[in-house]
Design an enzyme around this catalytic site. Sequence first.
Site, PDB file in Angstrom:
ATOM      1  N   ASN A 144       0.816  -1.217   0.000  1.00  0.00           N
ATOM      2  CA  ASN A 144       0.000   0.000   0.000  1.00  0.00           C
ATOM      3  C   ASN A 144       0.852   1.272   0.000  1.00  0.00           C
ATOM      4  O   ASN A 144       1.954   1.299   0.561  1.00  0.00           O
ATOM      5  CB  ASN A 144      -0.921   0.016   1.225  1.00  0.00           C
ATOM      6  CG  ASN A 144      -2.040  -0.992   1.110  1.00  0.00           C
ATOM      7  OD1 ASN A 144      -2.453  -1.333   0.011  1.00  0.00           O
ATOM      8  ND2 ASN A 144      -2.533  -1.475   2.241  1.00  0.00           N
ATOM      9  N   HIS A 145       0.336   2.318  -0.624  1.00  0.00           N
ATOM     10  CA  HIS A 145       0.928   3.651  -0.577  1.00  0.00           C
ATOM     11  C   HIS A 145       0.016   4.546   0.263  1.00  0.00           C
ATOM     12  O   HIS A 145      -1.196   4.323   0.332  1.00  0.00           O
ATOM     13  CB  HIS A 145       1.040   4.251  -1.981  1.00  0.00           C
ATOM     14  CG  HIS A 145       2.060   3.592  -2.839  1.00  0.00           C
ATOM     15  ND1 HIS A 145       2.705   4.255  -3.861  1.00  0.00           N
ATOM     16  CD2 HIS A 145       2.551   2.332  -2.857  1.00  0.00           C
ATOM     17  CE1 HIS A 145       3.544   3.437  -4.466  1.00  0.00           C
ATOM     18  NE2 HIS A 145       3.454   2.250  -3.879  1.00  0.00           N
ATOM     19  N   ALA A 146       0.599   5.530   0.890  1.00  0.00           N
ATOM     20  CA  ALA A 146      -0.209   6.499   1.636  1.00  0.00           C
ATOM     21  C   ALA A 146      -1.111   7.267   0.662  1.00  0.00           C
ATOM     22  O   ALA A 146      -0.653   7.736  -0.376  1.00  0.00           O
ATOM     23  CB  ALA A 146       0.694   7.459   2.397  1.00  0.00           C
TER      24      ALA A 146
END
Length: 211
Positions: free
Chosen positions: A88-90
């Site tokens: 996941n990415h922010a």
Amino acid sequence: MPFLDPRQPHPITLADGTPYRETVQLAAVIDHPRMEIGDFSYFTHSRTVEETAAILAPYLYPFSQERLLIGRFVQIAREAILITSSANHAMSGVTTYPFRVFSPDTIEGYQDLPFQDTIVGHDVWIGHGATIMPGVTIGSGTIIAARAVVTRDVPAYTIVGGNPATVLRQRFTDEKIADLLALAWWDWPIDKIERALPHLESGDIAALRQV
């Protein structure tokens, strides 16, 4: 003597005695601090044994917070992939670009992102090219169709397919599913499982109870 051996890296031997080296037993070849894998679960791929963990779950790192839990007797076809929470990415800011990973001082700086374990139950068949998304729990006895993208939890003994994956059908009645989960044949000693093969293959639950 049981013909299944959880210590064998390559569990399939061809009729001429040659080991089939593209199928590997995961627990025998993977030593990863964030993976817990049950015996007799296998995965087929065409690269080296040492690359198995990175092919199966490429975003699960030794410093990841989440875990990948795989039960016993899981069957994973070629090109299947389990995407865990560390992929996941922010998304709360203006950009999703992961700036911190490009400095050794901050590479572990995304530990504050939400994470969930990914859980695969027992006797699950994950078809060719299927994708399992982060935090999903797949119930025992489930079948994941080829190229399916599983974005949510899947109940036990259910067949799902599509992108995103949806329920195609339930494999057995609710009563039979409850019986199978209570029997938990995958936890039996291997010699008992091998004695029960005719009943496991025929679906004779009453006979399984008598093994």
